[in-house]
Design a protein around this motif. Sequence first.
Motif, mmCIF file in Angstrom:
data_model
loop_
_atom_site.group_PDB
_atom_site.id
_atom_site.type_symbol
_atom_site.label_atom_id
_atom_site.label_comp_id
_atom_site.label_asym_id
_atom_site.label_seq_id
_atom_site.Cartn_x
_atom_site.Cartn_y
_atom_site.Cartn_z
ATOM 1 N N ILE A 172 0.777 -1.049 0.039
ATOM 2 C CA ILE A 172 0.053 0.037 -0.017
ATOM 3 C C ILE A 172 0.753 1.304 -0.041
ATOM 4 N N GLY A 173 0.562 2.282 -0.501
ATOM 5 C CA GLY A 173 1.206 3.495 -0.819
ATOM 6 C C GLY A 173 2.517 3.309 -1.444
ATOM 7 N N LYS A 174 3.689 3.900 -0.606
ATOM 8 C CA LYS A 174 5.145 3.864 -1.219
ATOM 9 C C LYS A 174 5.692 2.511 -0.967
ATOM 10 N N ALA A 175 4.813 1.546 -0.387
ATOM 11 C CA ALA A 175 5.250 0.273 -0.369
ATOM 12 C C ALA A 175 5.251 -0.543 -1.618
ATOM 13 N N THR A 176 4.281 0.049 -2.551
ATOM 14 C CA THR A 176 4.409 -0.672 -3.781
ATOM 15 C C THR A 176 5.650 -0.443 -4.718
ATOM 16 N N LYS A 177 6.448 0.198 -4.160
ATOM 17 C CA LYS A 177 8.008 0.397 -4.803
ATOM 18 C C LYS A 177 8.714 -0.667 -4.358
ATOM 19 N N LEU A 178 8.258 -1.306 -3.435
ATOM 20 C CA LEU A 178 9.098 -2.665 -2.795
ATOM 21 C C LEU A 178 8.839 -3.839 -3.842
ATOM 22 N N PHE A 179 8.202 -3.465 -4.904
ATOM 23 C CA PHE A 179 7.699 -4.945 -5.519
ATOM 24 C C PHE A 179 9.055 -5.572 -6.062
ATOM 25 N N GLU A 180 9.945 -4.931 -6.717
ATOM 26 C CA GLU A 180 11.126 -5.619 -7.372
ATOM 27 C C GLU A 180 11.707 -6.476 -6.186
ATOM 28 N N VAL A 181 11.892 -5.907 -5.065
ATOM 29 C CA VAL A 181 12.480 -6.573 -3.775
ATOM 30 C C VAL A 181 11.806 -7.759 -3.545
ATOM 31 N N LEU A 182 10.447 -7.736 -3.400
ATOM 32 C CA LEU A 182 9.563 -8.807 -2.731
ATOM 33 C C LEU A 182 9.532 -9.774 -3.791
ATOM 34 N N ILE A 183 9.488 -9.373 -4.973
ATOM 35 C CA ILE A 183 9.051 -10.675 -5.777
ATOM 36 C C ILE A 183 10.420 -11.475 -5.820
ATOM 37 N N LYS A 184 11.483 -11.138 -5.375
ATOM 38 C CA LYS A 184 12.547 -12.079 -5.552
ATOM 39 C C LYS A 184 12.645 -13.089 -4.367
ATOM 40 N N ASN A 185 11.745 -12.993 -3.489
ATOM 41 C CA ASN A 185 11.710 -13.684 -2.357
ATOM 42 C C ASN A 185 11.441 -15.080 -2.267
ATOM 43 N N GLU A 186 11.973 -16.246 -1.543
ATOM 44 C CA GLU A 186 11.503 -17.646 -1.871
ATOM 45 C C GLU A 186 10.211 -17.663 -1.165
ATOM 46 N N ARG A 187 9.697 -18.671 -1.582
ATOM 47 C CA ARG A 187 8.296 -19.207 -1.112
ATOM 48 C C ARG A 187 8.233 -20.626 -0.572
ATOM 49 N N THR A 188 7.529 -20.797 0.471
ATOM 50 C CA THR A 188 7.058 -22.146 0.935
ATOM 51 C C THR A 188 5.705 -22.669 1.028
ATOM 52 N N TYR A 189 5.456 -23.636 0.481
ATOM 53 C CA TYR A 189 4.039 -24.194 0.480
ATOM 54 C C TYR A 189 4.134 -25.474 0.879
ATOM 55 N N ILE A 190 2.623 -25.960 1.445
ATOM 56 C CA ILE A 190 2.485 -27.148 1.688
ATOM 57 C C ILE A 190 1.393 -27.427 0.703
ATOM 58 N N GLY A 191 1.485 -28.641 -0.121
ATOM 59 C CA GLY A 191 0.403 -29.197 -1.263
ATOM 60 C C GLY A 191 0.377 -30.563 -1.114
ATOM 61 N N GLU A 192 -0.600 -30.964 -1.760
ATOM 62 C CA GLU A 192 -1.019 -32.245 -1.862
ATOM 63 C C GLU A 192 -1.054 -32.735 -3.311
ATOM 64 N N TYR A 193 -0.368 -33.801 -3.456
ATOM 65 C CA TYR A 193 -0.184 -34.624 -4.831
ATOM 66 C C TYR A 193 -0.996 -35.694 -5.108
ATOM 67 N N ARG A 194 -2.024 -36.005 -5.990
ATOM 68 C CA ARG A 194 -2.816 -37.124 -6.058
ATOM 69 C C ARG A 194 -2.104 -38.035 -7.191
ATOM 70 N N LEU A 195 -1.839 -39.227 -6.793
ATOM 71 C CA LEU A 195 -1.288 -40.146 -8.028
ATOM 72 C C LEU A 195 -2.726 -40.755 -8.841
ATOM 73 N N GLY A 196 -2.385 -41.120 -9.837
ATOM 74 C CA GLY A 196 -3.255 -41.818 -10.894
ATOM 75 C C GLY A 196 -4.092 -41.127 -11.567
ATOM 76 N N ILE A 197 -4.160 -39.758 -11.342
ATOM 77 C CA ILE A 197 -5.201 -38.726 -12.376
ATOM 78 C C ILE A 197 -4.209 -37.795 -13.378
ATOM 79 N N GLU A 198 -4.869 -37.668 -14.158
ATOM 80 C CA GLU A 198 -4.193 -36.750 -15.280
ATOM 81 C C GLU A 198 -5.442 -35.823 -15.609
ATOM 82 N N THR A 199 -5.313 -34.337 -15.448
ATOM 83 C CA THR A 199 -6.073 -33.314 -15.974
ATOM 84 C C THR A 199 -5.553 -32.481 -17.112
#
Length: 280
Positions: free
Chosen positions: A50-77
């Motif tokens: 928000i506001g001047k923090a929008t100028k941080l985009f180039e810095v923040l976009i380089k950040n590492e990400r961590t996710y928890i996901g579920e992978y289902r076997l036997g299916i193709e979409t």
Amino acid sequence: MNGVLLVEKPAKFTSFDCVEKVKNILKNKEKVGHAGNLAPFCSGVLPIMIGKATKLFEVLIKNERTYIGEYRLGIETDTWDSNGKVITSNKNIQVEESSIMKSFKVYQGGYLQKNYFNENDRKEKKAEIEHFVELHNVEILNIQDDSVLFLIEIGKDFDIKSYLRDVSLHLGTKGVLYSLKRIKFGRFKLKDSVVLDEIKKIDDIKNNLINIKNATSHMSTIKVNEKIKRRVLNGNKLNLKMFDNIYGFTRILSRREKVLAIGRVENGKFDYISVLGEVV
């Protein structure tokens, strides 16, 4: 108003939906943007600037990400996730747990990942591109029948659906990304975010806003006197000796601890990303 608001984006909402809600509450009086887009079927932490923090985009976009996901076997979409049209389905598939764990780890570190330009190209099996992506860590949390729960830490531009396609190929089977939640984006954590539905008025934003100084606290810091401050605010070149032993994203602070500018230091040279003025 300047700062970063951590929003817990629910599934079925777009990142743009979250931005629009904040804009509407602020009555379009402030610039609003986001870093690290989340697909509609994904949930998790979304930094809204928000506001001047929008100028941080180039810095923040380089950040590492961590996710928890579920992978289902036997299916193709046709979209490689649970939202797509099912092409094939085999619920009786048998894969050894050791093989699953090995296939998830085979791309550890990073690899040349093939992606399609967009969903339409993906469906039509065309316009494939290849680029190097970083896989910092992946862990199997649980395996139950055809469901694999995993935690993954990745760099910018890493496509998890493409990764799971490659895992499936390595296993010699089919599989899709069934669900995905981002629990960390750089230093921003899901546990520190506010649920989208709980943001109803301006005070809900103000009370949860991370100011620019705190949002950039992980960066290298240079403090300057009044004379140099004027040069910074004008975007002038700075003395190279100031940046000895500093590398990467750097912020410049005034003696009053206000953020003047952010930039990148390489080979002792400071390249401005944005002059912020004097903000907290």
